[in-house]
Design a protein around this motif. Structure first.
Motif, PDB file in Angstrom:
ATOM      1  N   VAL A   1       1.460  60.106 140.123  1.00 11.13           N
ATOM      2  CA  VAL A   1       1.762  60.924 138.948  1.00 11.13           C
ATOM      3  C   VAL A   1       3.204  61.396 138.975  1.00 11.13           C
ATOM      4  CG1 VAL A   1       1.240  63.093 137.774  1.00 11.13           C
ATOM      5  CG2 VAL A   1      -0.618  61.640 138.580  1.00 11.13           C
TER       6      VAL A   1
ATOM      7  N   HIS B   1      -4.703  56.210 136.333  1.00 13.49           N
ATOM      8  CA  HIS B   1      -4.202  57.533 136.706  1.00 13.49           C
ATOM      9  C   HIS B   1      -3.748  57.547 138.164  1.00 13.49           C
ATOM     10  CE1 HIS B   1      -3.911  61.910 136.827  1.00 13.49           C
ATOM     11  NE2 HIS B   1      -4.607  61.879 137.957  1.00 13.49           N
TER      12      HIS B   1
ATOM     13  N   SER C   1       3.371  68.120 138.539  1.00 19.96           N
ATOM     14  CA  SER C   1       3.075  66.754 138.994  1.00 19.96           C
ATOM     15  C   SER C   1       2.654  66.750 140.466  1.00 19.96           C
ATOM     16  CB  SER C   1       4.291  65.845 138.775  1.00 19.96           C
ATOM     17  OG  SER C   1       5.412  66.311 139.497  1.00 19.96           O
TER      18      SER C   1
ATOM     19  N   ASP D   1      -7.479  65.098 133.736  1.00 15.41           N
ATOM     20  CA  ASP D   1      -6.390  65.897 133.159  1.00 15.41           C
ATOM     21  C   ASP D   1      -6.213  67.248 133.852  1.00 15.41           C
ATOM     22  OD1 ASP D   1      -6.053  63.855 131.413  1.00 15.41           O
ATOM     23  OD2 ASP D   1      -6.743  64.925 129.632  1.00 15.41           O
ATOM     24  N   HIS D   2      -7.118  67.570 134.776  1.00 16.25           N
ATOM     25  CA  HIS D   2      -7.102  68.901 135.391  1.00 16.25           C
ATOM     26  C   HIS D   2      -7.034  68.767 136.907  1.00 16.25           C
ATOM     27  CE1 HIS D   2      -8.226  70.897 131.572  1.00 16.25           C
ATOM     28  NE2 HIS D   2      -8.782  69.719 131.342  1.00 16.25           N
ATOM     29  N   PRO D   3      -5.899  69.080 137.514  1.00 17.32           N
ATOM     30  CA  PRO D   3      -5.757  68.872 138.965  1.00 17.32           C
ATOM     31  C   PRO D   3      -6.691  69.742 139.800  1.00 17.32           C
ATOM     32  CG  PRO D   3      -3.887  70.116 138.073  1.00 17.32           C
ATOM     33  CD  PRO D   3      -4.683  69.634 136.913  1.00 17.32           C
TER      34      PRO D   3
ATOM     35  N   ARG E   1       0.920  69.065 141.894  1.00 22.96           N
ATOM     36  CA  ARG E   1      -0.488  69.482 141.915  1.00 22.96           C
ATOM     37  C   ARG E   1      -1.408  68.285 141.727  1.00 22.96           C
ATOM     38  NH1 ARG E   1      -1.384  73.822 137.489  1.00 22.96           N
ATOM     39  NH2 ARG E   1      -3.548  73.511 138.202  1.00 22.96           N
ATOM     40  N   PHE E   2      -1.064  67.389 140.826  1.00 19.44           N
ATOM     41  CA  PHE E   2      -1.865  66.178 140.653  1.00 19.44           C
ATOM     42  C   PHE E   2      -1.798  65.301 141.900  1.00 19.44           C
ATOM     43  CE2 PHE E   2      -1.459  67.212 136.115  1.00 19.44           C
ATOM     44  CZ  PHE E   2      -2.740  66.924 135.661  1.00 19.44           C
TER      45      PHE E   2
ATOM     46  N   ALA F   1      -2.461  67.995 132.001  1.00 26.79           N
ATOM     47  CA  ALA F   1      -1.885  66.660 131.813  1.00 26.79           C
ATOM     48  C   ALA F   1      -1.077  66.596 130.529  1.00 26.79           C
ATOM     49  CB  ALA F   1      -2.987  65.606 131.807  1.00 26.79           C
TER      50      ALA F   1
ATOM     51  N   ARG G   1      -4.135  66.516 144.586  1.00 23.81           N
ATOM     52  CA  ARG G   1      -5.534  66.201 144.289  1.00 23.81           C
ATOM     53  C   ARG G   1      -5.816  64.709 144.491  1.00 23.81           C
ATOM     54  NH1 ARG G   1      -8.144  65.898 139.096  1.00 23.81           N
ATOM     55  NH2 ARG G   1      -6.516  64.434 138.516  1.00 23.81           N
ATOM     56  N   ASN G   2      -4.861  63.852 144.086  1.00 20.23           N
ATOM     57  CA  ASN G   2      -5.089  62.409 144.111  1.00 20.23           C
ATOM     58  C   ASN G   2      -4.826  61.778 145.473  1.00 20.23           C
ATOM     59  OD1 ASN G   2      -5.603  62.681 141.387  1.00 20.23           O
ATOM     60  ND2 ASN G   2      -3.581  61.956 140.750  1.00 20.23           N
TER      61      ASN G   2
END
Length: 963
Positions: A336, A141, A324, A101-103, A326-327, A273, A330-331
């Motif tokens: 997202v 996710h 979004s 839930d935290h990027p 930012r996620f 999130a 990270r991913n």
């Protein structure tokens, strides 16, 4: 050192007593630093666990991961430092801690935690399915569909707790709504014991239920579910699902109300999130509002500038996109942002799903009220338009007038034959006559002349074409139009009689059809009715006979005449007019309205049957014939849905369904009540705002009562909570009390006993009228007294501590009335009211010159002075009526087993006189205060002076008659 360790342990135990938030977290952080300095590993672990709990409770979960990581490293270095309970607690935290839930939490850290946790849980003797759940959450996710489906196959047996939410949500994302609902079945049925699970699952079940056609359940889940998350910052994701549901089911106003309550979280929050979920639903909702043409409407938004729909949409969409991304960074993919964009661009699932709750913007009330302007199709020639207009006229279609109006414009300057000229003039006259009737006032000479000229032109044209009967019909229409003119009644009746004589003569000669004869007779009756309304030329019975004869003639001819549909329609019109004359004879009205509706259907014109069916339903409801009334309403609705309905008054339709709802409620037919109330509210919302507010609130109040009747207390509470702001503004005290009583019942059913009792007390206190409120005061006291683990003092103490001077005075007034209802002495009640008076006097002195606040306090004082005067007078008369024993007990001169021998009368007389003088002084002072209040208080001052006069008469005692 042991003393310091014990001291820290004691302080750790006290952390939970500090309110959740930054204060608790700061205290826990300091205790972790102190524990680390002691080098006592178990103490440090305990402090870390306390800190993680503080972060969790204080909605600072983003700070948990570093602490959790430190604890895991300690465990890896030396598991012996942890006892069995500590190990289980630490490893068990993994189920609730996830960096997804935290990027800002690196993906590598999340994967490392997941990789090592299976081994740790095995060492701790804990089941491993939570590890599978975390792997599944990670796959979903990241948008790794293949891995997610593989984990589903490997992990068929899951914990019935939190992971079910994720499993069901995955099935929903894959379009498997029925499977998701099956997984959530135990939670939705209320058999799950996890406190957070019902709210999560209820929110996520909304759209699957709508897509599967289970709208009633979706409505119930929204009402139940939103009540569980209202105002909770940690439930932003669930709140977002409720807003999304509203946006996609035609309840944009409800969604806007919910968004407004939580708008502060649009620009902040500790869980990115969850904030993203709220932003997605906000964008979806605001786009719907903009699409409805409401972009310039003001809305509630985060602190800062004044927001409009368009401005807030732009802001939220920008924030959504930024978060979004930012996620995605990270991913390492766009899963997202792709999901976020798709969710915020969804299209509505339903035009409207009634919820039993009004929204805030009247412009959004979308009930499809049938009717509208007729427009010719593209590239249509004059001959095609003429054929279509004639078809619409002959079938009695509501679009007929509009079609002939367009045709009349097209015919201007075009050569037309005499037949068409006559038709155009006749239709123009009917159109102008309708405008005169709809205006509802005396027409101008110009408007009246235009309509008359059109009918005269039509009559002359038909006569020239050898159609004298049709000319008589137009002369009859001209007479009816003339009747609306100022003081033209006798002239109109003479013209109508002339047309009737002409058509009867033509009929005897075989030159007039039954349709033409009926049309003239019907116009003759209507002319008499209009003239009678302006001056009693005909009796009502005479007018009714005109219509009855016309209807009988048309029905008799309809069976053999080729013009049967037109004759049936004319018969129906005559029967409706006759029914309007029989307003004192409900039985006869029912017969006529039923015949009218049937004739419209036989004529193949169901759109004309709508209003008669609605009127029939109202009449039957008034006669308490609920099944027949429901059948009539259903027939009206079926006629409206026929596809060619004319304009319908939404308030009229709403009244019918509200009547049916009330009848069903009286019969304890709660499911029928709910169905009718929802439909009534939906129609009322299409009315003007001032009508919609009151009438829809009445409908939804009936809905809440129905929910209470079937023990659906959560839904009832949410419905009443939403309508209370409307009801509070009414002057009708009965409905306010009824709303409070229903709210109290629903809260009592939910176990909220003190609040339930207070609803009744507040409802009664708002009125301050003894004759209305007495039963409600007593009911409020019983509600509280019967509540388990509470008593009357619990509810009053809470309200007293949180209340203003007005609130406290109201509570004292209610307790005084309750004391009276319980048989208490008037003096006890008077003492409480005297305290209320003192509170209000002090508040009034402080509020001097503050306008509305000062006026409110004056009103509260007036409501207090009146009952206080009554109780003081009752106390004096109680004293006057006491016998020797009661007075001496009260006076303190009576001991057990002994009565004073000295006469008590002098003391009693003095006490009575003193009490009556107190009453007189009180009323005189009240009169002076009312005089000082200025204009508007004269009636209150007169009442006080009247009471003072009565008190003075009692004080003086019986006087000898004057000679």
């Amino acid at each position: 050192m042991s003393a310091l360790v014990n001291e820290i342990r004691h302080e750790l135990a006290q952390v939970a007593t500090v309110p959740a938030g930054r204060a608790r977290s700061s205290l826990a952080e300091a205790l972790v630093d102190r524990a680390r300095a002691t080098a006592d590993a178990p103490l440090l672990l305990n402090a870390m666990a306390t800190l993680m709990s503080a972060y969790d409770r204080g909605d600072e979960r983003g700070r948990m991961f570093e602490v959790f990581d430190q604890a895991l490293r300690l465990w890896d270095e030396d598991p012996s430092l942890f006892g069995g309970r500590a190990s289980n607690r630490l490893v068990g935290e993994f189920e609730w801690i996830s960096g997804l839930d935290h990027p800002e939490v690196p993906l590598a850290s999340i994967e490392r935690w997941a990789g090592g946790m299976e081994r740790r849980r095995a060492l701790a003797g804990l089941p491993r399915h939570t590890v599978r759940a975390q792997e599944f959450l990670l796959a979903t996710h990241l948008g790794d569909h293949v891995r997610a489906e593989e984990l589903l196959r490997q992990w068929p047996a899951v914990d019935p707790g939190r992971p079910d939410t994720a499993l069901g949500a995955w099935h929903v994302r894959q379009g498997r709504d029925a499977e998701a609902l099956r997984i959530w079945e135990t939670v939705l049925a209320g058999s799950d014991d996890c406190t957070g699970e019902p709210a999560r699952v209820l929110a996520r079940s909304l759209l699957p239920l709508v897509r599967l056609g289970r709208s009633d359940q979706a409505r119930a889940h929204h009402l139940r579910g939103y009540r569980l998350v209202r105002g909770k910052g940690e439930a932003l994701e669930e709140i977002g699902h409720h807003i999304e549901f509203c946006a996609l089911t035609g309840n944009e106003t409800r969604g806007l109300d919910i968004l407004g309550r939580h708008a502060v979280h649009l620009d902040g929050g500790s869980n990115p999130a969850k904030r993203l979920s709220l932003l997605e639903s906000a964008v979806l909702l605001l786009r719907r509002l903009a699409a409805l043409g409401l972009g310039a409407e003001p809305v509630a938004g985060p602190p800062g500038p004044a927001w409009t729909v368009d401005a807030l949409l732009l802001h939220c969409d920008r924030e959504r996109g930024t978060l979004s991304v930012r996620f995605d960074r990270r991913n390492g993919n766009t899963a997202v942002s792709d999901r976020s964009r798709a969710r915020s661009e969804q299209q509505p699932l339903l035009e409207r799903l009634p919820l039993g709750i009004r929204g805030g913007l009247p412009a959004l009330a979308r009930v499809t009220v049938p009717g509208g302007e007729w427009q010719p199709g593209p590239v249509r020639g004059f001959d095609q338009m003429l054929a279509e207009a004639r078809r619409l006229r002959d079938s009695g279609h509501p679009d007929s007038r509009a079609a002939w109006s367009v045709l009349d414009q097209e015919a201007a300057g075009r050569p037309v034959d005499g037949c068409l000229r006559a038709e155009l003039a006749a239709q123009r006259g009917l159109r102008l006559a309708e405008e005169i009737v709809q205006a509802g006032i005396w027409p101008s000479d110009e408007d009246l002349a235009a309509a008359m000229d059109a009918f005269e032109e039509a009559a002359e044209a038909f006569r020239a074409r050898g159609a004298p009967a049709e000319a008589a019909v137009n002369r009859a229409h001209a007479a009816l139009t003339l009747a609306y003119g100022h003081e033209r009644g006798e002239e109109a009746l003479a013209l109508a009689d002339e047309a009737e004589r002409a058509v009867r003569a033509l009929a005897e000669a075989g030159s007039a059809t039954p349709r033409q004869v009926t049309a003239v007779l019907l116009a003759r009756g209507r002319t008499a009715a209009v003239v009678r309304s302006a001056g009693d030329v005909h009796s009502l019975d005479e007018v009714e006979r005109f219509f009855t004869c016309a209807a009988a003639y048309a029905e008799a001819a309809a069976g053999t005449d080729e013009e049967s549909p037109e004759l049936r329609s004319l018969a129906a019109q005559a029967q409706r007019a006759a029914a309007d004359c029989m307003f004192r004879n409900s039985g006869r009205r029912v017969v006529l309205l039923r015949a009218c509706s049937d004739n419209h259907l036989l004529a193949g014109r169901p759109w004309d049957a709508v209003e008669p069916f609605l009127e029939l339903a109202r009449e039957l409801a008034g006669l308490r014939e609920r099944p027949a009334a429901e059948d009539a309403a259903a027939a009206a609705y079926e006629a409206m849905e026929h596809g060619a309905a004319g304009p319908v008054d939404p308030e009229s339709v709403g009244h019918v369904y509200l009547l049916l709802a009330r009848l069903a409620l009286e019969s304890a037919a709660y499911e029928d009540t709910a169905r009718h109330a929802l439909r009534a509210g939906l129609w009322y919302e299409a009315c003007a705002p001032e009508q919609a507010s009151r009438q829809s609130a009445l409908a939804y109040l009936a809905l809440a009562e129905a929910y209470c009747g079937t023990s659906r207390y959560e839904e009832a509470a949410e419905v009443v909570r939403a309508l209370l702001p409307d009801v509070r503004n009414w002057h009708d005290g009965d409905h306010l009390l009824r709303a409070r009583e229903v709210f109290g019942r629903s809260l009592r059913g939910l176990g909220e006993h003190p609040t339930a009792a207070q609803q009744l007390v507040e409802g009664a206190e708002r009125l301050g009228q003894t004759y209305v409120c007495g039963p409600y005061y007593a009911a409020g006291l019983r509600e509280t007294a019967e509540a388990p683990e509470t008593g009357p003092e619990a509810a009053y103490q809470e309200a007293w501590e949180n209340g203003s001077a007005v609130d406290r005075a109201g509570l004292l007034r209610s307790r005084a009335r309750q004391s009276e209802a319980a048989g208490g002495r008037p003096g006890h009640a008077a003492s409480m009211l005297a305290k209320a008076q003192s509170l209000l006097e002090e508040a009034l002195a402080e509020a001097e010159g503050r306008g509305e606040q000062e006026e409110e306090l004056r009103g509260e004082l007036a409501n207090t002075w009146q009952p206080l005067g009554e109780f003081l007078a009752a106390e004096a008369e109680e004293l006057a009526g006491m016998d020797a024993t009661r007075f001496q007990v009260m006076d303190g001169t009576c001991e057990i087993g002994w009565l004073e021998d000295a006469p008590y009368e002098p003391r009693k007389t003095a006490a009575v006189r003193e009490a009556r003088e107190k009453v007189l002084a009180f009323h005189l002072r009240a009169a002076d205060r009312f005089a000082a209040f200025g204009p508007g208080w004269e009636e209150y001052r007169a009442g006080a002076l009247s009471a003072a006069a009565e008190a003075e008469l009692k004080l003086r005692g019986p006087q000898p008659p004057r000679r």
